[in-house]
Write an enzyme that holds these catalytic residues in place. Structure first.
Site, PDB file in Angstrom:
ATOM      1  N   GLU A  39      -1.256  91.524 -45.761  1.00  0.00           N
ATOM      2  CA  GLU A  39      -1.082  90.084 -45.574  1.00  0.00           C
ATOM      3  C   GLU A  39      -0.509  89.475 -46.851  1.00  0.00           C
ATOM      4  O   GLU A  39      -1.027  89.703 -47.950  1.00  0.00           O
ATOM      5  CB  GLU A  39      -2.425  89.428 -45.234  1.00  0.00           C
ATOM      6  CG  GLU A  39      -2.433  87.914 -45.287  1.00  0.00           C
ATOM      7  CD  GLU A  39      -1.396  87.275 -44.372  1.00  0.00           C
ATOM      8  OE1 GLU A  39      -0.620  86.427 -44.866  1.00  0.00           O
ATOM      9  OE2 GLU A  39      -1.362  87.629 -43.170  1.00  0.00           O
ATOM     10  N   ASN A 118      -1.935  83.246 -45.216  1.00  0.00           N
ATOM     11  CA  ASN A 118      -3.350  83.479 -45.492  1.00  0.00           C
ATOM     12  C   ASN A 118      -3.849  84.568 -44.562  1.00  0.00           C
ATOM     13  O   ASN A 118      -3.236  84.830 -43.523  1.00  0.00           O
ATOM     14  CB  ASN A 118      -4.169  82.211 -45.263  1.00  0.00           C
ATOM     15  CG  ASN A 118      -3.959  81.609 -43.879  1.00  0.00           C
ATOM     16  OD1 ASN A 118      -3.080  80.776 -43.678  1.00  0.00           O
ATOM     17  ND2 ASN A 118      -4.746  82.044 -42.906  1.00  0.00           N
ATOM     18  N   THR A 127      -5.769  75.289 -32.664  1.00  0.00           N
ATOM     19  CA  THR A 127      -6.674  74.536 -31.786  1.00  0.00           C
ATOM     20  C   THR A 127      -7.535  75.451 -30.933  1.00  0.00           C
ATOM     21  O   THR A 127      -8.482  74.990 -30.309  1.00  0.00           O
ATOM     22  CB  THR A 127      -5.895  73.613 -30.828  1.00  0.00           C
ATOM     23  OG1 THR A 127      -5.106  74.409 -29.935  1.00  0.00           O
ATOM     24  CG2 THR A 127      -5.002  72.651 -31.594  1.00  0.00           C
ATOM     25  N   VAL A 232       5.056  92.867 -47.568  1.00  0.00           N
ATOM     26  CA  VAL A 232       5.853  94.001 -47.092  1.00  0.00           C
ATOM     27  C   VAL A 232       7.321  93.585 -47.132  1.00  0.00           C
ATOM     28  O   VAL A 232       7.742  92.669 -46.421  1.00  0.00           O
ATOM     29  CB  VAL A 232       5.430  94.417 -45.677  1.00  0.00           C
ATOM     30  CG1 VAL A 232       6.401  95.461 -45.124  1.00  0.00           C
ATOM     31  CG2 VAL A 232       4.007  94.981 -45.689  1.00  0.00           C
ATOM     32  N   HIS A 439       4.643  76.919 -31.788  1.00  0.00           N
ATOM     33  CA  HIS A 439       4.606  77.949 -30.755  1.00  0.00           C
ATOM     34  C   HIS A 439       5.946  78.663 -30.636  1.00  0.00           C
ATOM     35  O   HIS A 439       6.449  78.879 -29.542  1.00  0.00           O
ATOM     36  CB  HIS A 439       4.235  77.320 -29.402  1.00  0.00           C
ATOM     37  CG  HIS A 439       2.864  76.745 -29.353  1.00  0.00           C
ATOM     38  ND1 HIS A 439       2.440  75.911 -28.327  1.00  0.00           N
ATOM     39  CD2 HIS A 439       1.800  76.875 -30.195  1.00  0.00           C
ATOM     40  CE1 HIS A 439       1.180  75.551 -28.555  1.00  0.00           C
ATOM     41  NE2 HIS A 439       0.776  76.132 -29.674  1.00  0.00           N
ATOM     42  N   THR A 485      -0.774  82.173 -27.561  1.00  0.00           N
ATOM     43  CA  THR A 485      -1.552  83.185 -28.273  1.00  0.00           C
ATOM     44  C   THR A 485      -2.203  84.195 -27.337  1.00  0.00           C
ATOM     45  O   THR A 485      -2.182  85.403 -27.594  1.00  0.00           O
ATOM     46  CB  THR A 485      -2.612  82.526 -29.164  1.00  0.00           C
ATOM     47  OG1 THR A 485      -1.968  81.668 -30.110  1.00  0.00           O
ATOM     48  CG2 THR A 485      -3.418  83.566 -29.916  1.00  0.00           C
TER      49      THR A 485
END
Length: 506
Positions: A39, A118, A127, A232, A439, A485
């Site tokens: 990350e 993060n 949400t 990366v 999105h 998601t």
């Protein structure tokens, strides 16, 4: 300084929900496999990847959001729809904007396209809405999609009853249903919004992040390692298959080569194609068919409701949730998806002598499908670099006549919904700046066959590069209005099962 392994079975780029899904499914189905997750951003919550809403101390929560803002940390942020009212180009807390390249001359662009850096990705700030796709949103060539969505519900901890005790929630749904439900199939009628959230015994809400997807089973897996502040820079490819990754330790600047049998790139819908481009993996469809969900928002004040009782006031003095979260599903006849939820305050000033019942201000949001276009895309530079030293991005994006028509219909529909719920606040709804939905989809889109119009196949493996998988909202090939998601996690489950099956024979 990170102590990276020399080699692993699976290297995962990105710690959002889909990267976490690969780690979880591999832990469950191939427990012998070694897994390293990388990350670019820091760990801002505990357990790693937890939603920042679960941080009870407001100052600590703000600090976590600031640390998630990568190159944009320190910039002014604003909660929507404030950015629309003010006309300012600002990110929301926990995110940062693309500094430039977000709008080409003569195009609509994505002025507020945003990122999070993060552990947990955007799922530390989202949400939690997890509606299922319907109608043309569904991917026709995935035969086991419903079973995959069921498993995605499991990983994300999706519930529909977290707000059942909210006193206004049934009233809001009843009023919406009166103007929406006629002629709709039962699955497309107004209902509770499926949410990645649960309520603890003490009444406090707990929002799911990547920590929930990983679960204790992955965190306790001795073969799993998570490395934060690790960029990366490219995927290694040898003889037509993935062979590992090159990682830059941001704490030292040193680069390390980690060998891997399988590489999963789950950075996000813009940074995943960026990593592939930087690696020399450049199929024709890479970055193409970029789509965002145009968003219209409005607010209404519930009429004929009583103030909350004393037992609906939390011990801290904060109000309990009053109106819950309701869902108006997408249909092909009404090509937008509705999310209706309580606002903490009116989006416009009210007169001092016009008292508002706490919890009675309801926010309405409609997300619109995009007319998919090949030339809506994110491009990457071979000469210019971004703040991380990766190929700089440039967005090309236009709304079509059909897109404008859907937006006009959404504006009319949201006024009707606001009037059904109560008294609309303000003269007209707000149209959010493009990119506000967060999105973004389509840039590493899935295809049934290798026809030059997709980046990966039905198992998310990149065409022409064995052992390289992509994950995240960018994989979704359809035009959707619902929050993506859950669908992305479902597709990641399919890819992870494919990898686990292959590793079982290694």
């Amino acid at each position: 300084m990170n102590a990276y392994p020399a080699s692993v079975d699976v290297a995962i780029v990105g710690s959002g929900p889909t990267g976490a899904t690969y780690a979880r499914i591999l832990t469950e189905r191939a427990p012998h496999a070694t897994i390293a997750m990388f990350e670019v951003g820091p760990t801002v919550s505990q357990p790693p990847g937890a939603h920042v809403k679960n941080i009870e101390d407001a100052e600590q929560r703000t600090h976590a959001q600031r640390r998630s803002e990568g190159p944009g940390a320190g910039s002014a942020t604003v909660n929507s729809p404030g950015a629309v009212r003010s006309g300012e180009r600002r990110a929301r807390p926990g995110t940062y904007l693309l500094a430039d390249g977000f709008q080409a001359d003569g195009e609509d662009g994505l002025p507020v396209v945003a990122f999070s850096s993060n552990v947990g990705g955007m799922a530390a700030h989202w949400t939690g809405a997890c509606p299922r796709p319907g109608g043309s949103e569904r991917i026709g060539f995935i035969p086991d999609m419903d079973e995959l969505l069921d498993d995605a519900d499991r990983l994300l901890g999706v519930t529909t009853d977290a707000f059942d005790a909210a006193p206004f929630t049934s009233l809001v749904r009843e009023r919406l249903a009166a103007v929406v439900d006629e002629g709709r199939d039962e699955a497309a009628r107004v209902q509770r919004m499926p949410l990645a959230v649960h309520r603890r015994e003490d009444g406090r809400l707990v929002w799911s992040g990547s920590d929930v997807v990983l679960g204790d089973v992955t965190r306790s897996n001795p073969g799993f390692s998570l490395f934060d502040e690790s960029l990366v820079t490219r995927v290694l490819v040898e003889d037509g298959r993935a062979a590992g990754v090159v990682v830059r330790d941001l704490s030292t600047g040193d680069e390390h080569e980690i060998r891997a049998r399988v590489v999963v790139v789950a950075a996000d819908a813009l940074r995943t194609p960026q990593v592939l481009w930087a690696s020399g993996i450049r199929p024709a469809a890479l970055g193409r068919m970029l789509n965002d969900q145009s968003q219209v928002v409005y607010a209404a004040r519930l009429r004929d409701v009583d103030p909350p009782r004393e037992d609906q006031i939390a011990a801290s003095g904060a109000l309990s949730e009053q109106s819950g979260v309701s869902w108006v599903p997408f249909t092909d006849d009404m090509p937008f998806h509705g999310q209706i939820m309580q606002l903490d305050a009116s989006p416009v000033p009210l007169a001092d002598d016009d008292p508002v019942v706490p919890g009675s201000i309801v926010g309405l949001g409609l997300f619109c499908v995009k007319d998919l276009q090949w030339d809506d895309r994110v491009e990457f530079s071979d000469s210019e670099l971004d703040s991380y030293g990766m190929p700089a991005m440039r967005v090309h994006y236009r709304l079509t006549d059909r897109d404008h028509d859907v937006l006009d219909r959404a504006r009319a529909q949201i006024v009707e919904l606001a009037r059904a719920v109560g008294e609309p606040i303000g003269e007209h709804p707000f149209t959010m700046p493009l990119g506000a939905s967060l999105h973004y989809q389509g840039t590493t889109r899935m295809g049934e066959t290798e026809d030059g119009r997709s980046v990966c196949g039905p198992d998310s493996e990149v065409w022409g590069v064995s052992g390289l998988f992509v994950a995240g909202n960018g994989v979704i090939p359809t035009s959707t209005a619902c929050n993506p998601t859950l669908t992305s996690v479902a597709l990641a489950i399919r890819g992870a099962r494919r990898i686990a099956s292959a590793l079982a024979y290694v």
